[in-house]
Design an enzyme around this catalytic site. Structure first.
Site, PDB file in Angstrom:
ATOM      1  N   LYS A   1       0.809  -1.219   0.000  1.00  0.00           N
ATOM      2  CA  LYS A   1       0.000   0.000   0.000  1.00  0.00           C
ATOM      3  C   LYS A   1       0.836   1.260   0.000  1.00  0.00           C
ATOM      4  O   LYS A   1       0.472   2.263  -0.617  1.00  0.00           O
ATOM      5  CB  LYS A   1      -0.935  -0.015   1.205  1.00  0.00           C
TER       6      LYS A   1
ATOM      7  N   GLU B   1      -3.978   7.864   7.582  1.00  0.00           N
ATOM      8  CA  GLU B   1      -4.617   8.745   6.611  1.00  0.00           C
ATOM      9  C   GLU B   1      -5.891   9.347   7.177  1.00  0.00           C
ATOM     10  O   GLU B   1      -6.373   8.938   8.233  1.00  0.00           O
ATOM     11  CB  GLU B   1      -4.880   8.013   5.298  1.00  0.00           C
TER      12      GLU B   1
ATOM     13  N   HIS C   1     -15.765  -4.888   6.373  1.00  0.00           N
ATOM     14  CA  HIS C   1     -14.954  -4.860   5.153  1.00  0.00           C
ATOM     15  C   HIS C   1     -15.176  -6.049   4.235  1.00  0.00           C
ATOM     16  O   HIS C   1     -14.396  -6.294   3.320  1.00  0.00           O
ATOM     17  CB  HIS C   1     -13.463  -4.702   5.482  1.00  0.00           C
TER      18      HIS C   1
ATOM     19  N   ARG D   1      -6.231  -8.561  -9.937  1.00  0.00           N
ATOM     20  CA  ARG D   1      -6.835  -9.863 -10.227  1.00  0.00           C
ATOM     21  C   ARG D   1      -8.271  -9.660 -10.673  1.00  0.00           C
ATOM     22  O   ARG D   1      -8.769  -8.539 -10.657  1.00  0.00           O
ATOM     23  CB  ARG D   1      -6.841 -10.716  -8.957  1.00  0.00           C
TER      24      ARG D   1
END
Lengths: 500, 177, 518
Positions: A119, A203, A238, A295
């Protein structure tokens, strides 16, 4: 590059079946892997050849056993390998190994996988190419003091995330500056445990964001297009549960803007094949790059339904060096598609996995309805694999039509033997806020009072069914004819012996 | 459905559901549900595949029995499960009497809902917990699941350690009410 | 007889007085405690209008001493008689807690003894519905002698007629031994208790605070002590259970068990059995699913479900005929045999043998449970009981080895050598002296010590051992089992095999009785 004549599908379940169907259409021979955990799995019926992994005594799960998979591809002289999603799909080492062994890996280059998989690198890449990012640390957090400074710069609330993570582990939201030390420690511990890498970054935390992602196709000749967006805001911890394409939150202008950003990311990482760029979209139309998945995605069918593309076909064609024949301006989005994930989970007790055997399954298939599944009657749902049983994808000319078609199909879809998320999907699709399109990633937590759909008289019907069955049971117990005389009839042989 | 309709005498059943609602049915085999003063007929149909539906007031309900033990049933209607206990008028009285006289049961056992591996405990012994609070994380089906407390109380005993494998219904934690 | 005359009037008066004793208030009193009245229980159990009461009008004995007061009442706190259950004669006694707490006085005892004698004389089952405070203190030793006589008859009847005890209230002190001597004990949750010494005495002697429920409630006896074979939410279901279990039993040890037309096809499709044993030998599965597939639809009646659940026992029907099923449960403790499961199995087998009920054994057992606790508590002698019971049983005995059959457990679980009539195995069977992992550690000790990756090598050896040594074909070829069968054929094979054994009889050597290692 030569034309692919055979593919090893290094995956199981519905995606293995999905890939095999396209391969078959293209005249490509398919090889599947049979594992000891489910030697009679449904997907094996769709393979031309089966490679048996059941006798192997090895601690590595079959679909992660790179050495063995490579060995079999060589042994059976297979041209290419499709990793599906999960398992080896985003493993740069495996992709590299395929190149070394002259096997066509259906997916991007190892370099792209590596860069986009980390990331921190991915963010760097994005920021270098002026792609909107959530403000945050331009690298990993060094220490508590650093974290405090960063938080003040970005402005609270902030979120701390694991650098090499995903799936919600190693994530902490900080609302108060006093909590930062504790949250940092927790996030690092979790990251260390989950990914053997304690690095975390920070963030800006966006409240009520939408999850918008763009499907990308890129060939080896410099052509890159996107196939529009998918909205996957209906998530629980999530985990995406319901996805749709297009998104009600995007107008053409925003779509063009986000699409260009997505393509730029792909360009920046020298991307090939199919990929997905994920963004967060806030309430005022600002979007932020989150990550790129290298993917095929679980939710790819909604894009296929509204664009008419066969994404798996394009994955294969790109892998055999074909050029994209469609230009961006020719990509048209028609109508609306919604995907409901049908998981074997008990919605009434916190979405816990529900193990069992699929006794019966009934799907009303129609023109507007696609049902991708890896199970059939008699399939076992075990703790070995994730709990997704099927995906129900429904189409409509408008979003309203797509919702009502989905509800019709959900009402007709019957699965007996395990509890499923069908009542949950119905509850979402019936929710007034969902119908209006007023959704965010916290929809389930914030807006849903009841997580499953219930008709008014269902409880009474249940009570009646129990009472009726009990009544019948009582009658059977009370009225069964027991033939005691038969027990007294004995042959002379036995009678004589027994009396002695 | 196969059953004899021979018995003419009144058989009354009281079906109690999970949230202590009760429904009374007299002679359910006559296939109607009484609403107000009206007897509204019920139809039972089964399709080719063997799914069984109840049709009532022109609405179709898919019904299935997931579990049955004596007079305790777990019924699935349209995918939602309902625990139902079917009582006779006498056993209903008995049930009420026993519920009233119940000596404050001191220990509540938190059982494993499925077999799996314990990842970590989120609580400690002697900790006071609220209803709905997660107690531990159990890994099954490669998914981590929070086991949630269904009562208020104090953790009396933790019976396992992280990394332990547990079977369904194993008592993981004992909570003192 | 003149129906207006004094003779008939006297007769009616007496009945009237009797009715007063059983007025609705008394019944309400019992209902308020969540219990049914002694007579209501009988009515629930017997076929309509079939119950005939005996000794309804006897009165209590007058105690020798003036100590305490005796209520004046007909029947002395117990209802006895006979009636029909599903058309078959059954004797019963039902204690009435409303009369002096159902305490056992001389007359009360005499009534029970009378019914026990009758049942044994005619060869019919007997049921005791127990709801009693124990010995009647006022009557002293006479009451104790009553208990002893009841025990003696329990023992005389054992193995001759089926005896069932249903505990529907307290059963304390000596009273507990009569149920313990009978074949099966039923209890109702939360309203029935059994203990030798009650909570008050425990408090006095040991200073331990313990509730009735904790000391001797239904749950405790079902799960911990194993005294209760069946527990029920309420009395109505308990009595229904009694009815059901009786349908598996003959009236006495000379008859065969009764027959029920179960409407199940002889060759019902059981292809599912092929997939039930997991390919991974270390994976559990539920043996009850296997049982349900093999037997007639919904005919399984499990005994002692909550005690030692690693061994499943129960009655079932196969083509309408009653059988006893003994099955290792891989789902619990991998189906290992321990002390409790050995005791549970042994007693069940002896019951089946007494009453001509054939035994089906479903085997998947990794062996006996190792460990200090088990060894010190006598797994040797307790395990021997299971072996003794199997070997001694002369009813038809058939074994199906589903998967593991290792070591001593192979011998114990009805091997051919201890009298198994037909022993089948599924292709998944593993028959050997010990499990593959254990065996290779001994056989290849040196190789494993010197190996680079001993765990990997061990696994390889184990797999080879499993394929080459532990497969069922070796046992088949050497005749230690009769046939390796397709799991889908199991039902058909078993029905045919049991049919051939219908006339089975084993001549036992003349002896008083064997000496089972108690």
């Amino acid at each position: 590059m030569k034309k692919i004549k055979s593919i090893l599908i290094a995956n199981r379940g519905e995606i293995a079946i999905r890939i095999s169907e396209t391969a078959k259409k293209m005249g490509i021979k398919t090889y599947g892997i049979k594992t000891s955990k489910e030697p009679s799995a449904f997907y094996l019926q769709f393979m031309d050849e089966i490679i048996d992994f059941t006798e192997i005594t090895n601690d590595i799960p079959e679909f992660l056993d790179i050495e063995r998979i490579i060995y079999c591809i060589k042994e059976y002289d297979i041209d290419a390998v499709h990793p599906g999603y999960g398992y080896l799909a985003e493993n740069p080492y495996f992709a590299q190994k395929c190149i070394d062994e002259k096997i066509t890996f259906i997916g991007p280059s190892p370099d792209s996988i590596y860069k986009l998989g980390n990331k921190t690198i991915a963010k760097q890449l994005a920021s270098n190419h002026n792609i909107p990012l959530l403000e945050g640390s331009s690298g990993n957090i060094r220490n508590t003091k650093h974290a405090k400074l960063l938080a003040q710069k970005i402005g609270l609330p902030v979120i701390i995330k694991a650098a090499s993570g995903g799936g919600g582990r190693g994530m902490r939201i900080v609302e108060n500056i006093e909590d930062i030390e504790k949250m940092l420690r927790l996030a690092q511990n979790e990251a260390e445990k989950a990914f053997a890498d304690p690095s975390v970054f920070m963030e800006k935390y966006v409240r009520n964001p939408r999850h918008i992602e763009f499907q990308i196709l890129a060939d080896h000749h410099g052509n890159i297009i996107h196939l529009g967006e998918r909205e996957c805001s209906i998530q629980r911890k999530h985990q995406k549960l319901i996805e749709e394409s297009p998104s009600i939150a995007l107008n053409d202008e925003l779509r063009t803007k986000m699409g260009e950003s997505a393509i730029n990311i792909a360009k920046a990482s020298n991307y090939r094949n199919a990929g997905t760029v994920e963004f967060l979209l806030d309430e005022s139309g600002n979007f932020y790059f989150m990550e790129m998945n290298t993917r095929i995605q679980v939710e790819h069918p909604v894009t296929e339904m509204v664009t008419g593309f066969d994404i798996v076909e394009w994955q294969i064609r790109i892998a055999q060096d074909e050029k994209l024949t469609v230009k961006q301006k020719d990509v048209k989005i028609n109508g609306w598609a919604i995907e409901c994930r049908i998981n074997a989970e008990d919605v009434q007790s916190g979405f816990t996995p529900y193990l069992g055997t699929i006794e019966k399954i009934y799907v009303a298939k129609g023109k507007n309805c696609r049902f991708d599944t890896g199970v059939t009657e008699g399939s076992n749902v075990t703790a070995n694999f994730d709990s997704m049983l099927a995906k129900l994808i429904c189409y409509g000319e408008t979003r309203e039509k797509a919702i009502s078609n989905s509800l019709l199909a959900l009402n007709k879809l019957q699965i007996q033997g395990v509890k499923t998320t069908i009542p949950f999907c119905k509850a979402v699709l019936n929710h007034p806020k969902f119908k209006k399109g007023d959704i965010s990633t916290s929809f389930i937590v914030k807006d849903m009072k009841q997580l499953y759909h219930q008709e008014q008289d269902e409880e009474m019907i249940a009570a009646f069914w129990a009472a009726l069955n009990y009544n019948v049971q009582l009658d059977i117990e009370n009225e069964t004819f027991v033939d005691y005389e038969k027990g007294k009839n004995m042959t002379p042989w036995l009678m004589n012996k027994r009396l002695k | 459905m196969m059953f004899s309709k021979s018995k003419k005498n009144k058989q009354k059943f009281i079906a109690c559901t999970g949230n202590n609602k009760k429904y009374e049915f007299v002679n359910p085999k006559e296939l109607y549900i009484k609403q107000g003063k009206e007897n509204i007929p019920i139809e039972i149909v089964s399709d080719k595949q063997g799914f069984v539906y109840i049709i009532w007031k022109k609405k179709k309900y898919l019904v299935d029995i997931i579990e049955k033990n004596q007079n305790q049933y777990e019924i699935l209607v349209n995918g939602i499960s309902y625990p139902v206990s079917v009582e006779s008028p006498f056993s209903y009285k008995r049930r009420k009497y026993l519920a009233k006289n119940k000596e404050e049961s001191k220990i509540e056992q938190i059982q494993a809902p499925m077999s799996g591996k314990i990842i970590e405990f989120l609580v400690e012994e002697n900790q006071v917990i609220k209803e709905g609070e997660p107690l531990l994380i159990l890994e099954a089906m490669k998914m981590q699941n929070e086991i949630i407390s269904n009562i208020h109380g104090k953790i009396n005993k933790i019976n396992f350690h992280p990394e332990d494998t547990v079977m369904k219904d194993d008592v993981l934690i004992e909570v003192e009410k | 007889m003149d129906i207006n005359g004094k003779i008939y009037k006297d007769f009616l008066n007496r009945i009237e007085r009797f009715k007063v004793q059983n007025d609705p208030d008394k019944i309400k009193k019992q209902h308020a405690k969540g219990k049914l009245h002694a007579r209501e229980r009988i009515a629930l159990l017997f076929d309509k209008d079939s119950f005939e009461e005996l000794d309804a009008f006897v009165t209590s004995a007058t105690p020798d001493t003036g100590f305490g007061k005796i209520d004046e009442a007909f029947g002395d706190g117990v209802v006895i008689g006979h009636g029909r259950i599903n058309g078959r004669l059954v004797y019963i006694y039902s204690q009435d807690f409303n009369v002096m707490g159902g305490s056992l006085g001389t007359v009360h005892a005499k009534k029970i003894i009378k019914i026990q004698d009758l049942a044994l004389r005619v060869g019919a089952p007997i049921i005791g519905l127990i709801d009693s405070g124990g010995a009647r203190i006022q009557e002293g030793v006479a009451s104790l002698s009553g208990y002893a006589s009841i025990f003696h008859r329990n023992i005389q009847s054992s193995g001759v007629i089926p005896q069932i005890s249903v505990i529907l209230g307290p059963a304390a002190g000596g009273a507990v031994y009569s149920p313990a001597l009978t074949d099966f004990v039923f209890m109702a949750k939360k309203t029935s208790y059994m203990f030798v010494t009650g909570p008050n005495v425990v408090k006095e002697v040991l200073n331990e605070e313990v509730s009735f429920e904790e000391l001797g409630g239904a749950e405790v006896h079902a799960r911990k002590s194993g005294v209760a074979n069946f527990i029920y939410e309420d009395e109505e279901n308990a009595l229904l259970g009694v009815k059901k279990i009786l349908s598996f039993f003959p009236s006495n040890n000379l008859e065969n068990p009764p027959y029920i037309d179960t409407n199940t096809k002889r060759d019902k499709n059981i292809d599912k059995l092929r997939a039930i044993v997991p390919d991974d030998p270390n994976k559990p599965y539920d043996v009850k699913k296997v049982i349900e597939l093999i037997i007639d639809t919904e005919s399984f009646f499990e005994v002692s479900e909550h005690f030692a659940p690693n061994l499943v026992i129960g009655f079932a029907r196969l083509n309408g005929k009653a059988i006893g099923v003994v099955a290792n449960q891989p789902k619990v403790l991998a189906g290992v045999l321990d002390i409790n499961s050995s005791l549970k199995g042994a007693r069940f087998i002896r019951f089946c043998d007494s009453f001509n009920i054939p035994i089906l054994t479903l085997e998947d057992v990794p062996g006996f449970l190792p460990g200090l606790d088990q060894e010190h508590s006598g797994i040797i002698k307790h395990g021997a009981k299971l072996l003794f019971a199997y070997s001694e049983a002369s009813v038809p005995k058939i074994t199906v080895i589903m998967r593991k059959s290792y070591g001593g457990a192979f011998c114990v679980m009805n091997s051919k050598n201890i009298g198994g009539d037909y022993n089948f195995a599924w292709p998944t069977a593993e028959i050997a002296v010990m499990g593959p992992e254990g065996a290779v550690s001994i056989l290849y000790k040196k190789e494993l010590q010197n190996a680079e990756d001993p765990e990997k090598l061990k696994k390889e050896f184990a797999t080879r051992y499993r394929q080459e040594v532990a497969n069922p074909y070796i046992a088949d070829e050497k005749g230690y089992i009769d046939e390796v069968i397709d799991p889908a054929d199991t039902r058909k094979k078993l029905i045919t095999a049991f049919e051939t054994l219908e006339n089975k009889h084993v001549d036992q050597p003349a002896r008083k009785h064997g000496n089972i290692p108690l």
